[in-house]
Design an enzyme around this catalytic site. Sequence first.
Site, PDB file in Angstrom:
ATOM      1  CE1 TYR A  18      19.068  -2.313   2.699  1.00 15.72           C
ATOM      2  CE2 TYR A  18      17.965  -0.551   1.499  1.00 15.72           C
ATOM      3  CZ  TYR A  18      17.936  -1.793   2.098  1.00 15.72           C
ATOM      4  OH  TYR A  18      16.779  -2.516   2.102  1.00 15.72           O
ATOM      5  CB  ILE A  19      21.331  -0.810  -2.833  1.00 19.87           C
ATOM      6  CG1 ILE A  19      20.014  -0.299  -2.226  1.00 19.87           C
ATOM      7  CG2 ILE A  19      21.038  -1.741  -4.009  1.00 19.87           C
ATOM      8  CD1 ILE A  19      19.215   0.618  -3.119  1.00 19.87           C
ATOM      9  CB  SER A  61      19.145   8.147  -2.118  1.00 17.72           C
ATOM     10  OG  SER A  61      19.362   7.652  -0.809  1.00 17.72           O
ATOM     11  CE1 TYR A  66      18.334   9.977  -5.453  1.00 18.24           C
ATOM     12  CE2 TYR A  66      15.970   9.565  -5.394  1.00 18.24           C
ATOM     13  CZ  TYR A  66      17.276   9.097  -5.475  1.00 18.24           C
ATOM     14  OH  TYR A  66      17.504   7.749  -5.587  1.00 18.24           O
ATOM     15  NE  ARG A 117       9.657  12.486   2.728  1.00 18.38           N
ATOM     16  CZ  ARG A 117      10.198  11.267   2.710  1.00 18.38           C
ATOM     17  NH1 ARG A 117      10.929  10.859   3.737  1.00 18.38           N
ATOM     18  NH2 ARG A 117      10.021  10.463   1.702  1.00 18.38           N
ATOM     19  CG  ASP A 124       7.136  12.302   0.106  1.00 23.62           C
ATOM     20  OD1 ASP A 124       8.207  11.930  -0.399  1.00 23.62           O
ATOM     21  OD2 ASP A 124       6.874  12.191   1.325  1.00 23.62           O
ATOM     22  CG  ASN A 159      27.474  12.793  -3.757  1.00 28.89           C
ATOM     23  OD1 ASN A 159      28.681  12.606  -3.652  1.00 28.89           O
ATOM     24  ND2 ASN A 159      26.593  11.868  -3.477  1.00 28.89           N
TER      25      ASN A 159
HETATM   26  N1  UDP Z   1       7.251   8.378   5.470  1.00 27.70           N
HETATM   27  C1  UDP Z   1       6.515   8.703   6.609  1.00 27.70           C
HETATM   28  N2  UDP Z   1       7.182   8.824   7.791  1.00 27.70           N
HETATM   29  C2  UDP Z   1       8.538   8.653   7.895  1.00 27.70           C
HETATM   30  C3  UDP Z   1       9.266   8.311   6.732  1.00 27.70           C
HETATM   31  C4  UDP Z   1       8.601   8.187   5.534  1.00 27.70           C
HETATM   32  O1  UDP Z   1       5.312   8.875   6.557  1.00 27.70           O
HETATM   33  O2  UDP Z   1       9.069   8.802   9.007  1.00 27.70           O
HETATM   34  C5  UDP Z   1       6.549   8.240   4.194  1.00 27.70           C
HETATM   35  C6  UDP Z   1       7.081   9.170   3.089  1.00 27.70           C
HETATM   36  O3  UDP Z   1       6.436  10.421   3.145  1.00 27.70           O
HETATM   37  C7  UDP Z   1       6.740   8.363   1.835  1.00 27.70           C
HETATM   38  C8  UDP Z   1       6.867   6.908   2.282  1.00 27.70           C
HETATM   39  O4  UDP Z   1       6.796   6.925   3.706  1.00 27.70           O
HETATM   40  O5  UDP Z   1       5.410   8.585   1.457  1.00 27.70           O
HETATM   41  C9  UDP Z   1       8.173   6.273   1.876  1.00 27.70           C
HETATM   42  O6  UDP Z   1       9.217   7.158   2.237  1.00 27.70           O
HETATM   43  P1  UDP Z   1      10.744   6.751   2.219  1.00 27.70           P
HETATM   44  O7  UDP Z   1      11.541   7.918   2.723  1.00 27.70           O
HETATM   45  O8  UDP Z   1      10.921   5.439   2.898  1.00 27.70           O
HETATM   46  O9  UDP Z   1      11.059   6.488   0.673  1.00 27.70           O
HETATM   47  P2  UDP Z   1      10.880   7.420  -0.632  1.00 27.70           P
HETATM   48  O10 UDP Z   1       9.524   7.077  -1.181  1.00 27.70           O
HETATM   49  O11 UDP Z   1      11.033   8.844  -0.241  1.00 27.70           O
HETATM   50  O12 UDP Z   1      11.977   6.964  -1.535  1.00 27.70           O
END
Ligand code: UDP
Length: 329
Positions: A16-17, A81, A145, A286, A289, A96
């Site tokens: 992507y990036i 990632s 990560y 999740r 986070d 990786n």
């Molecule tokens: N998130 C969510 N539902 C989803 C995917 C992500 O609520 O289906 C939330 C996730 O818990 C985080 C934010 O959106 O708080 C951004 O998540 P993402 O995976 O896009 O990026 P990250 O912050 O993990 O790099």
Amino acid sequence: MPKTNKKILVVGGAGYIGSHMVRRLLQAGCDVVILDNLSTGNRKLITDGELVNGNLGDACLLDKLFGAHKFDAVMHFAAFSQVGESMHQPLTYYRNNLAETVVLLDAMVRHNVKRFIFSSTAAVYGEPVAIPITEDHPCMPTNPYGNTKLAVERMLADCDSAHGLKYTALRYFNAAGADDSGEIGELHDPETHLIPIVLKAASGQIEHIQVFGNDYPTTDGTCIRDYVHVNDLAQAHLLALDALLRGGESVVYNLGSSNGYSVREVIANAEAVTGKKIPVVEAPRRAGDPAILVASSEKIKRALGWMPAYENLEKIIRTAWNWHLKQAD
Ligand code: UDP
């Protein structure tokens, strides 16, 4: 950066990036070789430049590549990632993201290529003790990560001391959006990132978006993130490359927009852009986070004059929606 004829190895240039970076480098007149094993990258995202299909941890392949090309610098985008996945499969991430990068840096040192730009992450900070996060904020990752990215940053500092390898580590906050052409964009399988998932829900490809956690210590209980456009990231790399090639010292920069948006705010913005109602289901937190990640990007603005062109979330989501609609076609 002025037009240049530098030769750059872009590891992970089919991702992507990385694919947005390849475009930007080609526009700037660079000669680009892409090394990608297409495990998470996609051939569709390479519209120009030479692709070598292989592993960055393959020392023989690297010897051939560095023997055949005189690279001025290496950019490294090839990493797993996903925070959640890293919690369940830490060794996959250490192999990786860390072990293979050892092989890449070893090849660079042996072939006397001494300029490196590394895709690091806000995940190196962990749960912030101060917002916005500056580069001197303590680094205490809360997931494997982030641990692997921080370990590479430390390895880079050691390689500078021992071998004079000069690097820029760019700590991305949440990369988002797509090239204005709509020809390249975010393409993960499975998709785990918020904005593309929200857009899938907007277009009816999935039934709803799950909001992971509604009891965080934030204004609306959902996580706050700093979304930065992928082309702004690419532009920052180009400025960092120019600085290194002019003899710049090793340095770490944050890359974010300095604006925080909650998950609910992202959904509301996406509803405004798409004109669609997005069905939401509340889900548990999740793992891994942090509640809030918002960058201070003052350091790179002052040092290199970086200025994000996509200054608000709606503009970023608009480019992602344009790409999404082209994909659906
Ligand atoms: N998130 C969510 N539902 C989803 C995917 C992500 O609520 O289906 C939330 C996730 O818990 C985080 C934010 O959106 O708080 C951004 O998540 P993402 O995976 O896009 O990026 P990250 O912050 O993990 O790099």
